[in-house]
Scaffold this active site. Structure first.
Site, PDB file in Angstrom:
ATOM      1  N   CYS A  63       2.994  41.708 -38.842  1.00  0.00           N
ATOM      2  CA  CYS A  63       2.350  41.428 -37.568  1.00  0.00           C
ATOM      3  C   CYS A  63       3.208  40.937 -36.498  1.00  0.00           C
ATOM      4  O   CYS A  63       2.849  41.377 -35.269  1.00  0.00           O
ATOM      5  CB  CYS A  63       0.893  40.385 -37.806  1.00  0.00           C
ATOM      6  SG  CYS A  63      -0.107  40.283 -36.368  1.00  0.00           S
ATOM      7  N   CYS A  68       1.142  44.158 -35.235  1.00  0.00           N
ATOM      8  CA  CYS A  68      -0.045  43.735 -34.360  1.00  0.00           C
ATOM      9  C   CYS A  68       0.735  43.380 -32.762  1.00  0.00           C
ATOM     10  O   CYS A  68       0.302  43.973 -31.640  1.00  0.00           O
ATOM     11  CB  CYS A  68      -0.693  42.864 -34.560  1.00  0.00           C
ATOM     12  SG  CYS A  68      -1.077  42.713 -36.364  1.00  0.00           S
ATOM     13  N   LYS A  71       3.278  46.035 -30.906  1.00  0.00           N
ATOM     14  CA  LYS A  71       2.327  47.067 -30.794  1.00  0.00           C
ATOM     15  C   LYS A  71       1.492  46.903 -29.589  1.00  0.00           C
ATOM     16  O   LYS A  71       1.350  47.621 -28.500  1.00  0.00           O
ATOM     17  CB  LYS A  71       1.450  47.469 -31.825  1.00  0.00           C
ATOM     18  CG  LYS A  71       0.508  48.503 -31.430  1.00  0.00           C
ATOM     19  CD  LYS A  71      -0.779  48.363 -32.665  1.00  0.00           C
ATOM     20  CE  LYS A  71      -1.619  47.241 -32.412  1.00  0.00           C
ATOM     21  NZ  LYS A  71      -2.529  47.179 -33.508  1.00  0.00           N
ATOM     22  N   TYR A 203      -5.298  53.895 -37.693  1.00  0.00           N
ATOM     23  CA  TYR A 203      -5.025  53.052 -36.709  1.00  0.00           C
ATOM     24  C   TYR A 203      -3.686  53.186 -35.933  1.00  0.00           C
ATOM     25  O   TYR A 203      -3.532  53.486 -34.777  1.00  0.00           O
ATOM     26  CB  TYR A 203      -4.784  51.557 -37.140  1.00  0.00           C
ATOM     27  CG  TYR A 203      -6.001  50.956 -37.587  1.00  0.00           C
ATOM     28  CD1 TYR A 203      -6.517  49.457 -36.700  1.00  0.00           C
ATOM     29  CD2 TYR A 203      -6.624  50.911 -38.662  1.00  0.00           C
ATOM     30  CE1 TYR A 203      -7.688  48.844 -36.946  1.00  0.00           C
ATOM     31  CE2 TYR A 203      -7.722  50.207 -39.036  1.00  0.00           C
ATOM     32  CZ  TYR A 203      -8.140  49.185 -38.282  1.00  0.00           C
ATOM     33  OH  TYR A 203      -9.246  48.412 -38.721  1.00  0.00           O
ATOM     34  N   GLU A 207      -2.886  54.737 -32.092  1.00  0.00           N
ATOM     35  CA  GLU A 207      -2.389  53.828 -31.258  1.00  0.00           C
ATOM     36  C   GLU A 207      -1.165  54.175 -30.538  1.00  0.00           C
ATOM     37  O   GLU A 207      -0.687  54.300 -29.405  1.00  0.00           O
ATOM     38  CB  GLU A 207      -2.079  52.215 -31.916  1.00  0.00           C
ATOM     39  CG  GLU A 207      -3.492  51.747 -32.012  1.00  0.00           C
ATOM     40  CD  GLU A 207      -3.604  50.560 -33.212  1.00  0.00           C
ATOM     41  OE1 GLU A 207      -4.475  49.827 -33.144  1.00  0.00           O
ATOM     42  OE2 GLU A 207      -2.407  50.306 -33.654  1.00  0.00           O
ATOM     43  N   HIS A 462     -23.705  39.982 -14.852  1.00  0.00           N
ATOM     44  CA  HIS A 462     -24.017  41.232 -14.220  1.00  0.00           C
ATOM     45  C   HIS A 462     -22.864  40.929 -13.125  1.00  0.00           C
ATOM     46  O   HIS A 462     -22.704  39.946 -12.649  1.00  0.00           O
ATOM     47  CB  HIS A 462     -25.281  41.435 -13.597  1.00  0.00           C
ATOM     48  CG  HIS A 462     -25.299  42.751 -12.966  1.00  0.00           C
ATOM     49  ND1 HIS A 462     -25.385  44.016 -13.417  1.00  0.00           N
ATOM     50  CD2 HIS A 462     -25.407  42.864 -11.577  1.00  0.00           C
ATOM     51  CE1 HIS A 462     -25.548  44.961 -12.532  1.00  0.00           C
ATOM     52  NE2 HIS A 462     -25.576  44.257 -11.362  1.00  0.00           N
ATOM     53  N   GLU A 467     -22.976  43.357 -20.795  1.00  0.00           N
ATOM     54  CA  GLU A 467     -24.297  43.059 -20.587  1.00  0.00           C
ATOM     55  C   GLU A 467     -25.427  44.254 -21.289  1.00  0.00           C
ATOM     56  O   GLU A 467     -26.371  44.061 -21.358  1.00  0.00           O
ATOM     57  CB  GLU A 467     -24.856  42.974 -19.077  1.00  0.00           C
ATOM     58  CG  GLU A 467     -24.724  44.052 -18.186  1.00  0.00           C
ATOM     59  CD  GLU A 467     -25.188  43.995 -16.668  1.00  0.00           C
ATOM     60  OE1 GLU A 467     -26.348  43.386 -16.553  1.00  0.00           O
ATOM     61  OE2 GLU A 467     -24.402  44.325 -15.843  1.00  0.00           O
TER      62      GLU A 467
END
Length: 485
Positions: A63, A68, A71, A203, A207, A462, A467
Site C-alpha cells: 500500500c 494505494c 497510485k 481496480y 485506475e 447546499h 446533499e
C-alpha cells in the site's frame, strides 16, 4: 533475551511473545497494538525498493510503497489535465502548450514513499517493536528463520507467529509475457508511455487507464466481461465505462490478449479478436496472488487453499494454534483498511484478553478512476440475491455544478438501496467527483443502522453533490424478493 511464558501449565522459553513476518499495513498494525498490550514483539521485512521481488520489499508494504499511496499521487497528477480543460470556461486563459514533467512527478512520488517508509519504521521503534531486515520463513510452529541481506541466517522462537506477507501481482501466461509489466513497475517507469495497452477490468486496470490517459497517452483497455469492475453494482459499472470512454480511453470488452512480441516500433500486441496494436507499454492488471510460496508453510503444517492463501478461522488463526495470518495473504477482503482491522482484532484476541472477530459488513471502498467510484454495503444485485422482502432503489443522476460551466459532458450518479421491511439503507454508491470523501460519511451512517427516513430527515449542505443523498425522495424502482434484474 529469551522470555519465559506459561503454556499449558509448563514453562516455555521463547525469544518473543510475537514474531511477525511482513511489515505491511496489517503486520505493522498488529505489531504495534500487540506491543501496546505488553507483548515482546519482533517483525521482519525485506530491504526497501519501490519494485518488489522475492528478495526486496520494504517496511510499509504494498500500500505505502507500490500500491494505494503512490497510485493516488499519480491520480492527483493526472487529474490536472481535465482541470486545465475545465478551467477555460471559468475565465482562465491558458496556453495550449502545457508541458508535463513525468520525471519530476516520479521523483517526488519516490521521495514521499521513502518518507513514509521512514515513518513506519519510527512507529515500530517507538512502540518498542524489534525490526529485523531479511526474508522470514517458518522453521516450525514456534520458530522463524530469517535470511538477512548478507546471506546469514538467524533463527528466532516465539509463542505466536503472525504471517502478514500480503499478495503479489500475477502475470498472464501468453507468448511474450515477459514484455509486459505489472502495477509495481507501472508506478516507477523511467519514461511516460505514449501508447498503453492494459489487460484487466478491475481496480488497477481502470485506475491506470485513467492515470495514463490523464497524462496524455493513448490507452486501450481489454477485459473479458461486458463491463469493467466485476463485483460492483452493474449500473455503476456502466457509468464508469461511459466516463472512461468520455475521457478518451478505448474500451475492448469481452476481449483479451493472446501474444506479445518486440518490434522496432514497440510492443506488438495481438488480441483474441485478431486485432493488432503497437504499444510502448503493456500492463497486466489481472489480479494478485497470496504471497506464500517462500514461507515454508509445510515446516509447521500450515494449510492453504487452492490459490495459495492461508486458511484461517474467524479470529485469523490457522490450523496451527500458534500461527496466525492477516491481510491479503488470507485472501478474504483484500483492502488495506481491512488488513488494519484484522491486525487490531488479532492483537485484542491474543494479547488484549478480548477475543474479537473482524467484521466485514458495510466496508466502504473506492476505485480511483477519474472521476472516482465509491461504494458501501450491498449492490443492487447483491441486495436482491439476499432479500427476504422487497428492495427499494433510489437513484439520482445529474450534471455537477462545475460541469454546467466547464461544459464537460459527465454526470454524477448516486444510488441508495433500501430494505423495504426495515427501511434500513443497505447499500450506497456514487460515481463522481469526491465520491470517496462523501462515501466515508455514508459508511458511518450505515454502520449505525441508519434508515431511509433518517436520511430524508437530514438537512443537506447546499450547494453540494453530497446533499443528493438526503434528498432522494422518489423510489426509482421496487424489486420483488426472489426476482431477477
Amino acid at each position: 533475551m529469551a522470555r519465559k511464558m506459561l503454556r499449558d501449565g509448563e514453562t516455555e522459553v521463547y525469544d518473543y511473545d510475537l514474531f511477525v513476518i511482513g511489515a505491511g499495513s496489517g503486520g505493522v498494525r498488529a505489531s504495534r497494538t500487540s506491543a501496546g498490550f505488553g507483548a515482546k514483539v519482533a517483525i521482519c521485512e525485506l530491504p526497501f525498493h519501490p519494485i518488489s521481488s522475492e528478495t526486496i520489499g520494504g517496511v510499509g508494504g504494498t500500500c505505502v510503497i507500490r500500491g494505494c499511496v503512490p497510485k493516488k499521487i499519480l491520480v492527483y497528477g493526472s487529474a490536472f489535465r481535465g482541470e486545465f480543460e475545465d478551467a477555460r470556461n471559468f475565465g482562465w486563459e491558458l496556453s495550449e502548450d502545457i508541458n508535463f514533467n513525468w520525471k519530476k512527478l516520479l521523483n517526488n512520488k519516490t521521495q514521499e514513499i521513502q518518507r513514509l517508509n521512514g515513518i513506519y519504521k519510527r512507529l515500530l521503534t517507538n512502540a518498542g517493536v524489534t525490526m529485523i531486515e531479511g526474508e522470514g520463513k517458518l522453521a516450525g510452529p514456534h520458530e522463524v528463520e530469517v535470511t538477512q541481506p548478507d546471506g546469514s541466517i538467524q533463527k528466532y522462537s516465539a509463542k505466536h507467529i503472525l504471517i502478514a506477507t500480503g499478495s503479489r501481482a500475477q502475470r498472464v501466461k501468453i507468448p511474450g509475457e515477459e514484455l509486459a509489466i505489472t502495477s509495481d513497475e507501472a508506478l516507477s517507469l523511467e519514461e511516460l508511455p505514449k501508447r498503453a495497452v492494459i489487460l484487466g477490468g478491475g481496480y488497477i486496470a481502470v485506475e491506470f487507464a485513467s492515470i495514463w490517459r490523464g497524462m496524455g497517452a493513448t490507452v486501450d483497455l481489454f477485459y473479458r466481461k461486458e463491463l469493467p469492475l466485476r463485483g460492483f453494482d452493474d449500473e455503476m459499472r456502466a457509468v464508469v465505462a461511459k466516463n472512461l470512454e468520455g475521457r478518451g480511453i478505448k474500451l475492448h470488452p469481452q476481449s483479451t490478449l493472446t501474444e506479445l512480441s518486440k518490434t522496432d516500433e514497440g510492443i506488438k500486441v495481438v488480441t483474441d479478436q485478431g486485432d493488432v496494436l503497437v504499444a510502448d507499454v503493456v500492463l497486466f492488471a489481472t489480479g494478485r496472488a497470496p504471497n506464500t510460496k517462500r514461507l515454508n508453510l509445510a515446516a509447521a503444517g500450515v494449510e492453504t487453499d487452492k490459490t495459495g492463501a492461508i486458511k484461517v478461522d474467524e479470529y485469523s488463526c490457522t490450523n496451527i494454534p500458534s500461527i496466525w495470518a492477516v491481510g491479503d495473504v488470507t485472501n478474504r477482503m483484500n483492502l488495506t483498511p481491512v488488513a488494519l482491522m484484522e491486525g487490531t482484532c488479532f492483537s485484542k484476541t491474543v494479547f488484549g484478553g478480548e477475543p474479537t472477530k473482524p467484521n466485514y459488513k458495510d466496508i466502504p471502498c473506492a476505485v480511483f478512476s477519474i472521476p472516482p467510484l465509491s461504494v458501501v454495503g450491498l449492490s443492487e444485485q447483491q441486495a436482491l440475491e439476499q432479500a427476504t422482502s422487497d428492495v427499494l432503489v433510489f437513484t439520482s443522476s445529474f450534471t455537477p455544478m462545475k460541469n454546467t460551466i466547464s461544459g464537460r459532458q459527465e454526470k454524477t450518479v448516486m444510488k441508495l438501496v433500501v430494505d423495504s421491511a426495515t427501511d434500513r439503507v443497505i447499500g450506497a454508491s456514487m460515481c463522481g467527483p469526491d465520491a470517496p470523501e462523501i462515501m466515508q460519511g455514508i459508511a458511518v451512517a450505515m454502520k449505525c443502522g441508519a434508515t431511509k427516513k433518517q436520511f430524508d430527515s437530514t438537512v443537506g449542505i447546499h450547494p453540494s453533490a453530497a446533499e443528493e443523498f438526503v434528498t432522494m425522495r422518489s423510489v426509482t424502482r421496487r424489486l420483488t424478493a426472489g426476482s431477477k434484474i
